[in-house]
Design a protein around this motif. Structure first.
Motif, PDB file in Angstrom:
ATOM      1  N   ALA A 315      20.244 -44.469  -9.159  1.00 11.20           N
ATOM      2  CA  ALA A 315      20.334 -45.952  -9.049  1.00 11.20           C
ATOM      3  C   ALA A 315      22.350 -45.715  -9.075  1.00 11.20           C
ATOM      4  N   VAL A 316      22.925 -45.102  -9.607  1.00 13.03           N
ATOM      5  CA  VAL A 316      24.475 -44.191  -9.530  1.00 13.03           C
ATOM      6  C   VAL A 316      25.119 -45.119  -7.818  1.00 13.03           C
ATOM      7  N   LYS A 317      24.620 -43.935  -7.116  1.00 14.94           N
ATOM      8  CA  LYS A 317      25.317 -44.729  -5.625  1.00 14.94           C
ATOM      9  C   LYS A 317      24.532 -45.611  -5.401  1.00 14.94           C
ATOM     10  N   ILE A 318      23.529 -46.145  -5.044  1.00 14.16           N
ATOM     11  CA  ILE A 318      23.504 -47.612  -4.458  1.00 14.16           C
ATOM     12  C   ILE A 318      24.454 -48.336  -5.013  1.00 14.16           C
ATOM     13  N   VAL A 319      24.626 -48.207  -6.985  1.00 15.84           N
ATOM     14  CA  VAL A 319      25.122 -49.434  -7.549  1.00 15.84           C
ATOM     15  C   VAL A 319      26.451 -49.419  -6.937  1.00 15.84           C
ATOM     16  N   VAL A 320      27.481 -48.088  -6.898  1.00 19.00           N
ATOM     17  CA  VAL A 320      28.708 -48.021  -6.802  1.00 19.00           C
ATOM     18  C   VAL A 320      29.032 -48.353  -5.254  1.00 19.00           C
ATOM     19  N   ARG A 321      27.979 -47.564  -4.392  1.00 13.58           N
ATOM     20  CA  ARG A 321      28.130 -47.147  -3.045  1.00 13.58           C
ATOM     21  C   ARG A 321      28.066 -48.359  -2.183  1.00 13.58           C
ATOM     22  N   VAL A 322      26.862 -48.770  -2.577  1.00 12.63           N
ATOM     23  CA  VAL A 322      26.130 -50.245  -1.967  1.00 12.63           C
ATOM     24  C   VAL A 322      26.703 -51.496  -2.700  1.00 12.63           C
ATOM     25  N   LEU A 323      26.098 -51.983  -3.966  1.00 10.98           N
ATOM     26  CA  LEU A 323      25.986 -53.526  -4.207  1.00 10.98           C
ATOM     27  C   LEU A 323      27.675 -52.794  -4.629  1.00 10.98           C
ATOM     28  N   LEU A 324      28.500 -52.477  -5.248  1.00  3.63           N
ATOM     29  CA  LEU A 324      29.820 -52.318  -5.794  1.00  3.63           C
ATOM     30  C   LEU A 324      30.953 -53.303  -5.153  1.00  3.63           C
ATOM     31  N   TRP A 325      30.592 -52.262  -3.766  1.00  5.27           N
ATOM     32  CA  TRP A 325      31.687 -52.199  -2.880  1.00  5.27           C
ATOM     33  C   TRP A 325      31.252 -53.438  -2.225  1.00  5.27           C
ATOM     34  N   GLY A 326      29.945 -53.971  -1.867  1.00  9.87           N
ATOM     35  CA  GLY A 326      29.146 -55.277  -1.314  1.00  9.87           C
ATOM     36  C   GLY A 326      29.779 -56.642  -2.110  1.00  9.87           C
ATOM     37  N   GLU A 327      30.204 -56.424  -3.257  1.00 13.55           N
ATOM     38  CA  GLU A 327      30.610 -57.280  -4.175  1.00 13.55           C
ATOM     39  C   GLU A 327      32.524 -57.856  -4.189  1.00 13.55           C
ATOM     40  N   ARG A 328      32.620 -56.527  -3.743  1.00 11.34           N
ATOM     41  CA  ARG A 328      34.054 -56.399  -3.478  1.00 11.34           C
ATOM     42  C   ARG A 328      34.738 -56.636  -2.106  1.00 11.34           C
ATOM     43  N   ARG A 329      33.885 -56.796  -1.264  1.00 15.93           N
ATOM     44  CA  ARG A 329      33.814 -57.796  -0.166  1.00 15.93           C
ATOM     45  C   ARG A 329      33.989 -58.874  -0.172  1.00 15.93           C
ATOM     46  N   LEU A 330      32.801 -58.891  -0.729  1.00 13.84           N
ATOM     47  CA  LEU A 330      32.583 -60.744  -1.109  1.00 13.84           C
ATOM     48  C   LEU A 330      33.694 -61.198  -1.587  1.00 13.84           C
ATOM     49  N   CYS A 331      33.979 -61.212  -2.978  1.00 13.66           N
ATOM     50  CA  CYS A 331      35.242 -61.178  -3.547  1.00 13.66           C
ATOM     51  C   CYS A 331      36.226 -62.006  -2.819  1.00 13.66           C
ATOM     52  N   ASP A 332      36.624 -60.538  -1.708  1.00 16.90           N
ATOM     53  CA  ASP A 332      37.881 -60.556  -1.017  1.00 16.90           C
ATOM     54  C   ASP A 332      37.792 -61.441   0.336  1.00 16.90           C
ATOM     55  N   GLN A 333      36.003 -61.728   0.802  1.00 16.26           N
ATOM     56  CA  GLN A 333      35.831 -62.670   1.916  1.00 16.26           C
ATOM     57  C   GLN A 333      35.938 -64.618   0.734  1.00 16.26           C
ATOM     58  N   ILE A 334      34.979 -64.410   0.196  1.00 18.18           N
ATOM     59  CA  ILE A 334      34.945 -65.834  -0.330  1.00 18.18           C
ATOM     60  C   ILE A 334      36.298 -66.722  -1.468  1.00 18.18           C
ATOM     61  N   LEU A 335      37.316 -65.523  -1.996  1.00 17.13           N
ATOM     62  CA  LEU A 335      38.461 -65.561  -2.701  1.00 17.13           C
ATOM     63  C   LEU A 335      40.140 -64.893  -2.271  1.00 17.13           C
ATOM     64  N   ALA A 336      39.685 -65.401  -0.674  1.00 19.55           N
ATOM     65  CA  ALA A 336      40.652 -65.155  -0.120  1.00 19.55           C
ATOM     66  C   ALA A 336      42.280 -65.809  -0.173  1.00 19.55           C
ATOM     67  N   ALA A 337      42.390 -67.179  -1.094  1.00 19.17           N
ATOM     68  CA  ALA A 337      43.180 -68.107  -0.897  1.00 19.17           C
ATOM     69  C   ALA A 337      44.192 -67.451  -2.954  1.00 19.17           C
ATOM     70  N   SER A 338      43.036 -66.744  -3.152  1.00 20.46           N
ATOM     71  CA  SER A 338      44.423 -65.962  -4.223  1.00 20.46           C
ATOM     72  C   SER A 338      43.397 -65.016  -4.895  1.00 20.46           C
ATOM     73  N   GLU A 339      44.788 -64.232  -4.951  1.00 22.16           N
ATOM     74  CA  GLU A 339      44.250 -62.624  -5.014  1.00 22.16           C
ATOM     75  C   GLU A 339      44.550 -62.493  -6.793  1.00 22.16           C
ATOM     76  N   GLU A 340      44.876 -63.219  -7.176  1.00 28.14           N
ATOM     77  CA  GLU A 340      44.441 -63.181  -9.122  1.00 28.14           C
ATOM     78  C   GLU A 340      42.789 -63.272  -9.171  1.00 28.14           C
ATOM     79  N   LEU A 341      42.920 -64.310  -8.697  1.00 27.10           N
ATOM     80  CA  LEU A 341      40.926 -65.203  -8.640  1.00 27.10           C
ATOM     81  C   LEU A 341      39.901 -63.800  -8.450  1.00 27.10           C
ATOM     82  N   ARG A 342      40.600 -63.573  -7.457  1.00 28.03           N
ATOM     83  CA  ARG A 342      39.402 -62.327  -6.616  1.00 28.03           C
ATOM     84  C   ARG A 342      39.504 -61.068  -7.937  1.00 28.03           C
TER      85      ARG A 342
END
Length: 692
Positions: A315-342
């Protein structure tokens, strides 16, 4: 061709979308043209706006349908003028309120209706945002302006609540379902699991040393790739996994942009984080990582705990390499209007999720140490060390570094657990107390256990060299240096060895010392040497046929082969001296036929037969598992016994052959040769066959 050309339905949808966009521009352009051509005054323009926005509310948001007059002070952002701008704003507010109230009374979802409904609603929200930000400076119309702004804010609050729910539904409905099959596909690429080895098994130490007939069980062995592969490879493809269907990201971003612009970022953060946290918790459950307390971990049965540790490693690699990076990219896409909120949303969404994962590692560190857990702990250490740079990159904006500090601390404690377990393993070998002899001088279960254990440890050579490199000969183990000085290294240049090589040399020396003590339980001195030969040869073969050979060096192997030859010489002397003494002539003349000579000869042959048959009866039950050593021992015996027997028979056999004296000559040289081939087979109940 299908991959390069969209299907007809998709082409039609794309064409329709393009047509709608083009149509909207034409409608707005036509509205501008009508107003600019026909409006003779501001009042006329206002009436026209009222009429047009009744058909399409999007037209109410356009501020440049007519040129500003020279008597306007402050432009459209200030409603404290002659009242005409205030009147226009009232029209826009009424139109926007109408849209918001219509959908507030509906149970339908905007983004489940036609796209025009969502566009109209967003246009109304844009209008409300601009109205809520209008200047209300003092003047004749200040009271009316404040009232208008207040009503706009109320409508905006209603709209924000609606958009929050729409956002929630869009996020939930369009989350990519990462079921167990999807995750297992990634797990196979990142696997740190182990498959059974084709050779001997690592068993529980305590049970294996007491069990003469040990059972093979699955053991840690790398399933895929080299040891280097286990340190991790590039997973950029997995980092680009979509957690939300890409076609709705623009809609989610449109909602987020409005909520951020309207200063409802706190409400939006709550919705965003709640939805994503629940989804991530579900993913963790699919991966088999459940919430479990330290107390539960300490009470759990080993097989179940081992299964949980394997799932954690995966799970460790799946969580970090897949899910967390996916969450980071999702935040960057949806919340592009506010870096602080991202950063706030990413941290709030993922921290609890990551901490649940790390807490299990912390619980394992606290558990009682045992040799059986070492390989899993090493796997956990390597998995966490591999993703640690990703964690630091993902949470780089966290000013408190809570996640990274916790991960760094757990990694260090896992490393300490590895070193402590290795030290306790060496102590257990030294103190292993069993004195029950193995049947037939066979390989001791402890020898099998220890050698397979250290053989598998070498798979982790890079990690263990780092962990054991504490600047000393044996790391930081208390008493290790003193114990090392008491070991006969016989020229081993251990100071130039790797940290793991030194540790392996020390552990094997502990094993040899214990085996030497165990050999003394055999009453038959010859069996001491059979036992030691069997066990030392097993050790040498395990070293020679694995990476241990490279760690310990050729000198170590040559020295131990020489030791085996010395044991073989001692065995021959101890076991066959009595037999060979019966074949000495003791001064008898070959030509003598006196009764004294015959009596002495009969006694010689009788004693030889008895001694040989006793050795045959006993040593056919002894076991030498290695076929080459078994054959070499038989040849060595034959080279001593057969020529001596043949010579004695040639000189004195004729005096007893035939008649009543012939019964004393029971075996020919060929009989003896045949009987010697039965030795060391571990077959009880054999008796020598007389000559034909």
């Amino acid at each position: 061709l299908r991959a390069s050309s969209p299907p007809p339905d998709l082409r039609s949808a794309m064409a329709a979308a393009a047509a709608r966009a083009d149509g909207q521009e034409k409608v707005i352009a036509a509205a501008k043209h009508i107003v600019s051509s026909l409006a003779t005054s501001k009042n006329a323009a206002e009436d026209m706006i009222r009429i047009l926005s009744g058909f399409d509310n999007r037209l109410s948001t356009i501020n440049d349908l007519f040129a500003p007059s020279s008597d306007r002070s402050g432009g459209g952002a200030d409603v404290d003028g002659d009242g005409r701008d205030l009147s226009v704003a009232e029209l826009r507010l009424e139109a926007a309120q109408k849209v918001v109230l219509r959908w507030d009374a509906s149970d339908s979802l905007l983004w489940e209706s036609c796209p025009e409904d969502a566009e109209e609603y967003l246009a109304a929200v844009d209008c409300l945002i601009s109205l809520a930000e209008l200047s209300t400076s003092t003047g004749a119309g200040a009271g009316a302006a404040e009232d208008l702004v207040g009503r706009a804010e109320i409508a905006l609050q209603m709209a924000m609540s609606r958009l929050g729910e729409e956002f929630r539904h869009l996020m939930v409905r369009n989350a990519v379902p990462l079921d167990s099959n999807d995750l297992c596909s990634s797990i196979r690429r990142l696997s740190l699991s182990f498959a059974s080895d084709s050779g001997d098994a690592i068993e529980d130490f305590e049970s294996s040393v007491d069990d003469e007939h040990h059972h093979h069980q699955p053991t840690p062995q790398q399933e895929e790739g080299s040891p280097e592969d286990r340190s991790g490879s590039s997973l950029m493809d997995d980092r680009n996994l979509d957690l939300i269907h890409p076609e709705v990201v623009a809609d989610l971003k449109a909602i987020a942009d409005r909520m951020i612009e309207a200063k409802y970022d706190r409400e939006h953060r709550h919705v965003y984080c709640t939805v994503r946290r629940d989804i991530l918790d579900e993913h963790l459950s699919i991966l088999g990582v459940d919430r479990i307390s330290i107390e539960e971990v300490q009470r759990i049965e080993w097989r179940m705990l081992d299964d949980k540790m394997k799932k954690w490693i995966q799970a460790v690699k799946i969580v970090v390499r897949v899910l967390l990076w996916g969450e980071r990219r999702l935040c960057d896409q949806i919340l592009a209007a506010s870096e602080e909120l991202r950063e706030e949303c990413f941290a709030e969404t993922t921290k609890g999720f990551v901490m649940q994962l790390l807490n299990f590692g912390d619980a394992i560190v606290i558990c009682q140490r045992s040799s059986e857990k070492l390989f899993r702990i090493l796997d956990m250490y390597e998995a966490l060390a591999d993703v640690l740079p990703d964690l630091h990159a993902l949470f780089a904006a966290d000013p408190k570094d809570l996640i990274c500090d916790e991960a760094d601390g757990i990694l260090k404690r896992l490393g300490d657990a590895v070193k402590g377990t290795l030290m306790e393993f060496g102590n257990a070998i030294q103190k292993e107390p069993s004195r029950k002899p193995t049947q037939g001088g066979e390989i001791h279960p402890m020898t099998r256990y220890v050698m397979n254990y250290v053989k598998f440890l070498v798979v982790y050579i890079n990690t263990l060299n780092i962990l054991l490199d504490d600047g000393g000969v044996c790391g930081t183990d208390e008493g290790c240096s003193e114990g090392w000085e008491n070991k006969n290294t016989d020229g081993e240049n251990f100071e130039n060895m790797t940290p793991l090589g030194r540790r392996m040399l020390l552990i094997i020396s502990y094993l040899e010392s214990n085996l030497d003590e165990k050999s003394k339980v055999y009453e038959d001195g010859a069996m001491w040497y059979i036992f030691l030969m069997n066990n030392i040869l097993y050790i040498v073969n395990k070293v020679k046929d694995s990476e241990l050979g490279r760690l310990l060096g050729d000198h170590w192997i040559r020295r131990h082969r020489s030791q085996i030859r010395q044991y073989a010489t001692s065995y021959l002397r101890t076991s066959w001296t009595k037999v060979l003494s019966c074949l000495k002539d003791d001064g008898y003349g070959s030509g003598s036929s006196s009764s004294i000579s015959k009596v002495a000869l009969k006694e010689k042959f009788k004693n030889f037969n008895m001694a040989f048959e006793e050795i045959y009866r006993v040593q056919t039950t002894w076991k030498v598992p290695d076929p080459q050593l078994r054959e070499e021992l038989r040849i060595s015996i034959s080279e001593k016994v057969i020529p001596a027997y043949r010579s004695f028979m040639g000189r004195f056999g004729g005096q007893l052959e035939g008649g009543r004296h012939g019964k004393y000559i029971k075996y020919t040289s060929d009989d003896l040769e045949s009987h010697l081939s039965d030795l060391f087979e571990g077959l009880p109940g054999l008796t020598p066959r007389k000559k034909t």
